[in-house]
Design a protein around this motif. Structure first.
Motif, mmCIF file in Angstrom:
data_model
loop_
_atom_site.group_PDB
_atom_site.id
_atom_site.type_symbol
_atom_site.label_atom_id
_atom_site.label_comp_id
_atom_site.label_asym_id
_atom_site.label_seq_id
_atom_site.Cartn_x
_atom_site.Cartn_y
_atom_site.Cartn_z
ATOM 1 N N SER C 169 0.835 -1.204 0.000
ATOM 2 C CA SER C 169 0.000 0.000 0.000
ATOM 3 C C SER C 169 0.867 1.249 0.000
ATOM 4 O O SER C 169 2.040 1.205 0.343
ATOM 5 C CB SER C 169 -0.877 0.010 1.239
ATOM 6 O OG SER C 169 -0.076 0.289 2.377
ATOM 7 N N PRO C 170 0.268 2.373 -0.396
ATOM 8 C CA PRO C 170 0.999 3.649 -0.314
ATOM 9 C C PRO C 170 1.453 3.937 1.114
ATOM 10 O O PRO C 170 2.495 4.545 1.328
ATOM 11 C CB PRO C 170 -0.046 4.681 -0.758
ATOM 12 C CG PRO C 170 -1.083 3.913 -1.496
ATOM 13 C CD PRO C 170 -1.076 2.524 -0.954
ATOM 14 N N TRP C 171 0.678 3.469 2.086
ATOM 15 C CA TRP C 171 1.014 3.713 3.495
ATOM 16 C C TRP C 171 2.400 3.167 3.836
ATOM 17 O O TRP C 171 3.243 3.876 4.374
ATOM 18 C CB TRP C 171 -0.058 3.048 4.363
ATOM 19 C CG TRP C 171 0.114 3.247 5.837
ATOM 20 C CD1 TRP C 171 -0.131 4.396 6.529
ATOM 21 C CD2 TRP C 171 0.542 2.276 6.793
ATOM 22 N NE1 TRP C 171 0.119 4.207 7.863
ATOM 23 C CE2 TRP C 171 0.535 2.914 8.056
ATOM 24 C CE3 TRP C 171 0.935 0.936 6.719
ATOM 25 C CZ2 TRP C 171 0.907 2.253 9.226
ATOM 26 C CZ3 TRP C 171 1.296 0.279 7.877
ATOM 27 C CH2 TRP C 171 1.280 0.935 9.120
ATOM 28 N N LEU C 193 5.301 12.066 11.688
ATOM 29 C CA LEU C 193 5.054 11.575 13.043
ATOM 30 C C LEU C 193 3.825 10.684 13.086
ATOM 31 O O LEU C 193 3.811 9.654 13.754
ATOM 32 C CB LEU C 193 4.891 12.751 14.005
ATOM 33 C CG LEU C 193 6.081 13.720 14.075
ATOM 34 C CD1 LEU C 193 5.871 14.726 15.188
ATOM 35 C CD2 LEU C 193 7.378 12.961 14.284
ATOM 36 N N LEU C 194 2.790 11.086 12.365
ATOM 37 C CA LEU C 194 1.559 10.308 12.381
ATOM 38 C C LEU C 194 1.782 8.924 11.769
ATOM 39 O O LEU C 194 1.354 7.907 12.330
ATOM 40 C CB LEU C 194 0.452 11.063 11.627
ATOM 41 C CG LEU C 194 -0.926 10.436 11.751
ATOM 42 C CD1 LEU C 194 -1.385 10.465 13.200
ATOM 43 C CD2 LEU C 194 -1.930 11.166 10.867
ATOM 44 N N PHE C 195 2.490 8.898 10.642
ATOM 45 C CA PHE C 195 2.767 7.606 10.002
ATOM 46 C C PHE C 195 3.530 6.693 10.961
ATOM 47 O O PHE C 195 3.244 5.518 11.089
ATOM 48 C CB PHE C 195 3.594 7.818 8.725
ATOM 49 C CG PHE C 195 2.755 8.081 7.524
ATOM 50 C CD1 PHE C 195 2.269 7.036 6.771
ATOM 51 C CD2 PHE C 195 2.438 9.380 7.147
ATOM 52 C CE1 PHE C 195 1.477 7.276 5.647
ATOM 53 C CE2 PHE C 195 1.657 9.627 6.035
ATOM 54 C CZ PHE C 195 1.172 8.581 5.286
ATOM 55 N N ARG C 196 4.521 7.283 11.620
ATOM 56 C CA ARG C 196 5.329 6.500 12.542
ATOM 57 C C ARG C 196 4.506 5.945 13.687
ATOM 58 O O ARG C 196 4.615 4.789 14.068
ATOM 59 C CB ARG C 196 6.385 7.407 13.138
ATOM 60 C CG ARG C 196 7.707 7.147 12.568
ATOM 61 C CD ARG C 196 8.716 7.601 13.580
ATOM 62 N NE ARG C 196 9.859 8.030 12.840
ATOM 63 C CZ ARG C 196 10.534 9.128 13.066
ATOM 64 N NH1 ARG C 196 10.206 9.911 14.061
ATOM 65 N NH2 ARG C 196 11.529 9.435 12.321
ATOM 66 N N LEU C 197 3.671 6.822 14.224
ATOM 67 C CA LEU C 197 2.836 6.430 15.352
ATOM 68 C C LEU C 197 1.893 5.300 14.939
ATOM 69 O O LEU C 197 1.710 4.325 15.659
ATOM 70 C CB LEU C 197 2.047 7.659 15.819
ATOM 71 C CG LEU C 197 1.466 7.628 17.220
ATOM 72 C CD1 LEU C 197 2.565 7.397 18.235
ATOM 73 C CD2 LEU C 197 0.771 8.959 17.515
#
Lengths: 234, 287, 321
Positions: C169-171, C193-197
């Protein structure tokens, strides 16, 4: 007599080549200046002389001995010293300790050399016990050059020694570079203040895209209309 | 009041032990740029080396301790040569993982050689000295005095010797250190020797203060890192201050919390520092 | 060993591999996709196990329990609680370099262990919680074991499927980009930060799930079962041996390392039996095994860092932009 010489260097930092066949030469007693547009590989060319670039082909010699793949700490021992453009002092060490680190490989008494640096840059004498990180940009540049002089080098490599300095300090640093040169140290420098630098250079190189475009005496390059229009801002 | 002062004494003793570990962690980070997770187990190893000297070879205490400091330094250098120096070019994170592996290997090795039970250096209980109602054990004086002596030696080394200054220089700016002709490999080895000596001393002192156990050092790892972060990573002097804060806080927490939660106090302080000021109170590096 | 014994051992072996596979897949989202150093796998594992033990386990006068919730609800709650714990740790460390996460997760693992040991009203302290019901308690012996193994395999397949979908996925592409060059991703306007979290919480939720599946498998949890270092360490060795960033590698790593672990036990016994192993080592067999696993990790790091199945990012969508 030729001291430092680079022939047809190709290479970079991994990834693609930044140097595409650049050749440079520094003779004894000369001031040599490298100018060129942004991204021309000026700093990279200088770093290649000092073992900081992956040189894929070509060779670097100092007094006719090959030093192409020597590590910087070995090159220093031969009498070539380098002042990087940024992060060129040890900020938490005092001025004096910075100079001592420049003399790290010397096992003899180098106090006379410290005095010479202090003569060249008097403000450093007053601030000798102050942490280098607390100094102004100009004074830090003095520490950086002073550190490189501690080994009494034959060739001094300066990467944009006046970058980010105020006009007053720019003049002062150029003046001191000439004084250093007068004591018999050959100078190779990369400079943004191209006119000023070329005016005091014996020879200059204009690099474009990692290769030599022009090579001539300083005055001739300044007089060259094409060079002036394209690289010296008209 | 007396109770409180008594706790302060415990805090200073614990703080001295933590400081010796935290200085090592801080130096290693400054020079090699990675968090050395095997440091606690290096302490344990030092403590057991001393035990081998005292109990196994029947050496006098001081001789055994001296031998243990040297042997631990040797092991630290050996681990660096065998593993860390080969992984250094790869990435600090791989070094960290490798050090976790080393931590487990050291601990299981210690357990294989010396067994999983508690050990002590000397049986018998020494009589505490009493000053105005305060009880002070001779070992506590030795721990604080020994730690202070080692720290003074380190200070003199860092400030006044050629290689001490080179260590600080390399911690400041490793690239410039190399450009200046500093033999960085030698500085690295020296760093491991110092870190190994200090870790062994910390382990021995911990063993004197309490008992020896294969996971004694591992349990101190969290306070050690908390102290190093508190003082500012890469700043050995900050690490000492941080260690005293952590040591005192851990002991004082027993006034209001069950003693079992002492390690949690170190963690809580570390979290506060991380959130509020990640460079530590003295403005060190952020990892 | 007679045939049925061998067979039930085989079922046990595969069940353990399945539990570990879920943990390793969780760690792969954190470390493999995003380069996060979670050295507190044991904490999320234990929290998951205890959560389901408490909400599905029998009533007791000594500790919290008697809610009698069904198996699946226990699993979901285990994931939720592990995820919340991860959120807390993540919020503290998400904007710092991964070393801090490593230290913070070690701290969390230690605190979780202290709570499990000392808060008897919640966890029954060192005695642990027993008689955790399994979903197939009505069945007999080996049939129950097999039924639960099938359940485990279904969960492994499910988690694997989710991880693979995510991987393409793009994520996950953003996560890999962050791992390679955080500044560039930030410059591209992504909320790093959000992706990492998200990655940290999701990975930890799978670890919680692994813990819950383990609790229902063995029927008993105690602080001793989650030696903070060992549980964490073995999962790391599995992932690195199998191939960080590669979900198939994660599965293979769980299988191979658990096999090595199991075999090393038999080999040490055998060596001791024929007198080739000094007594001292024979009595410390578990320490010897941990030492060998540590050695194995170092050898892998030195000689084959990419693991058995190296990461292969999906190519078609990895164009430069």
């Amino acid at each position: 007599m030729t001291l430092l010489k680079a022939e047809e260097l190709y290479g970079g930092y991994g990834g693609g080549d930044i140097l595409n066949g650049v050749s440079l030469r520094v003779d004894a007693g000369e001031v040599v200046v490298i100018v060129g547009p942004n991204g021309a590989g000026k700093s990279t060319a200088m770093k290649a002389l000092f073992g900081l670039v992956n040189v894929r082909s070509g060779r670097v010699t100092f007094r006719d001995e090959e030093i192409t793949r020597l590590s910087p700490d070995r090159i220093v021992g031969r009498g070539v010293c380098y002042v990087p453009q940024e992060a060129n002092v040890f900020p938490s060490l005092t001025v004096l300790e910075n100079l001592e680190m420049g003399a790290f490989i010397r096992r003899d008494d180098y106090s006379a050399q410290i005095e010479r640096v202090f003569e060249l840059f008097p403000p450093l004498k007053e601030k000798r016990s102050q942490a280098a990180g607390t100094l102004s940009g100009g004074q830090r540049q003095m520490v950086a050059i002073g550190r490189a002089l501690m080994l009494d080098p034959k060739v001094l490599l300066l990467d944009e020694p006046t970058a980010g300095l105020s006009p007053k300090f720019i003049d002062l640093i150029f003046e001191r570079i000439q004084e250093i040169n007068a004591t018999g140290v050959s100078i190779l420098m990369v400079e943004q203040n191209a006119r000023h630098a070329l005016s005091l250079a014996d020879r200059g190189y204009v690099l474009v895209l990692g290769a030599n475009r022009y090579e001539d005496t300083g005055p001739n390059l300044l007089a060259n209309r094409e060079v002036a229009e394209m690289f010296l801002g008209g | 009041m007396i109770d409180f002062l008594q706790i302060v004494i415990y805090g200073i003793v614990l703080g001295s032990i933590i400081a010796l570990g935290a200085i090592g962690v801080s130096l290693i980070f400054g020079i090699l740029r990675f968090a050395h997770f095997a440091h606690g187990d290096l302490m344990t190893l030092g403590a057991y080396f001393a035990l081998a000297g005292v109990a196994g070879m029947s050496l006098p205490m001081f001789a055994a301790f001296g031998l243990a400091l040297g042997a631990t330094a040797l092991v630290a250098v050996g681990i660096d040569r065998a593993l860390y120096s080969r992984l250094q070019q790869v990435s600090p994170i791989i070094l960290l993982i490798s050090s976790v592996g080393v931590a487990l290997m050291l601990r299981s090795l210690i357990q294989m050689i010396w067994g999983p039970d508690n050990e002590i250096y000397q049986s018998g209980i020494s009589m505490p000295w009493t000053f105005a109602g305060l009880r002070i054990q001779p070992t506590q004086v030795m721990i604080v005095g020994g730690a202070a002596g080692l720290m003074l030696l380190l200070h003199l080394f860092l400030q006044h010797t050629r290689f001490g200054k080179a260590m600080r220089a390399m911690s400041d700016n490793p690239d410039l250190a190399r450009l200046s002709g500093i033999n960085t490999q030698r500085v690295v080895i020296l760093t491991w020797i110092i870190a190994g000596v200090l870790a062994a001393a910390a382990g021995i002192f911990l063993g004197m203060d309490t008992r020896l156990h294969p996971i004694m050092g591992w349990k101190l790892l969290l306070p050690v890192f908390a102290a190093a972060i508190f003082g500012g990573i890469g700043k050995p002097y900050g690490a000492v201050a941080g260690a005293l804060v952590i040591g005192l806080a851990q002991e004082m927490s027993t006034l209001i919390l069950p003693a079992a939660y002492k390690p949690a106090v170190a963690f809580a302080l570390m979290v506060i520092i991380l959130v509020w000021r990640p460079t530590g109170i003295f403005g060190g590096k952020v990892l | 060993m007679e045939l049925s014994g061998l067979f039930s051992y085989f079922v046990f072996f595969l069940s353990m591999v399945s539990v570990y596979a879920v943990l390793v897949l969780g760690l792969n989202i954190q470390w493999g996709y995003n380069g996060q150093l979670n050295i507190g796998v044991a904490a999320f594992f234990a929290v998951g196990a205890y959560t389901t033990a408490i909400v599905t386990g029998p009533a007791s006068d000594n500790y919290l329990g008697g809610f009698g919730l069904p198996f699946l609800v226990g699993l979901i709650l285990a994931m939720v609680v592990a995820g919340l714990l991860a959120l807390l740790v993540g919020l503290i460390t998400v904007n710092l370099r991964s070393d801090y996460l490593a230290i913070a997760t070690i701290g969390i693992a230690e605190i979780v262990r202290l709570v499990l040991k000392n808060e008897g009203w919640l966890t029954n302290g060192v005695r642990g919680i027993s008689s955790i019901p399994g979903p197939f308690d009505g069945l007999s012996g080996i049939t129950e074991g097999m039924a639960y193994l099938v359940t485990l395999l279904v969960f492994v397949a499910g988690v694997y499927w989710i991880c693979e979908r995510l991987f393409r996925s793009p994520w996950a592409r953003v996560l890999r980009a962050i791992r390679a060059n955080e500044d560039a991703v930030r410059a591209a306007g992504k909320n790093v930060l959000l992706f990492r979290l998200e990655a940290f919480v999701l990975g930890s939720m799978f670890m919680g799930l692994g813990g819950a599946l383990y609790a229902h498998f063995v029927g008993f949890v105690s602080p001793g079962a989650f030696d903070p270092m060992f549980a964490t360490f073995v999962v790391w060795v599995m992932l690195i041996a199998g191939g960080s960033g590669n979900n198939r590698g994660a599965l293979l790593g769980a299988l191979v390392i658990w096999a090595v672990w199991t075999l090393s036990s038999s080999m040490i016994d055998a060596l001791a039996d024929i007198g080739l192993l000094p007594d001292q080592l024979a009595t410390q067999a578990s320490a010897l095994r941990i030492f060998l696993i540590g050695l194995l990790l170092e050898i892998i790091l030195l000689t084959r860092r990419e693991g058995l199945l190296p990461e292969r990012p999906p190519k078609a969508i990895d164009r430069a932009d």
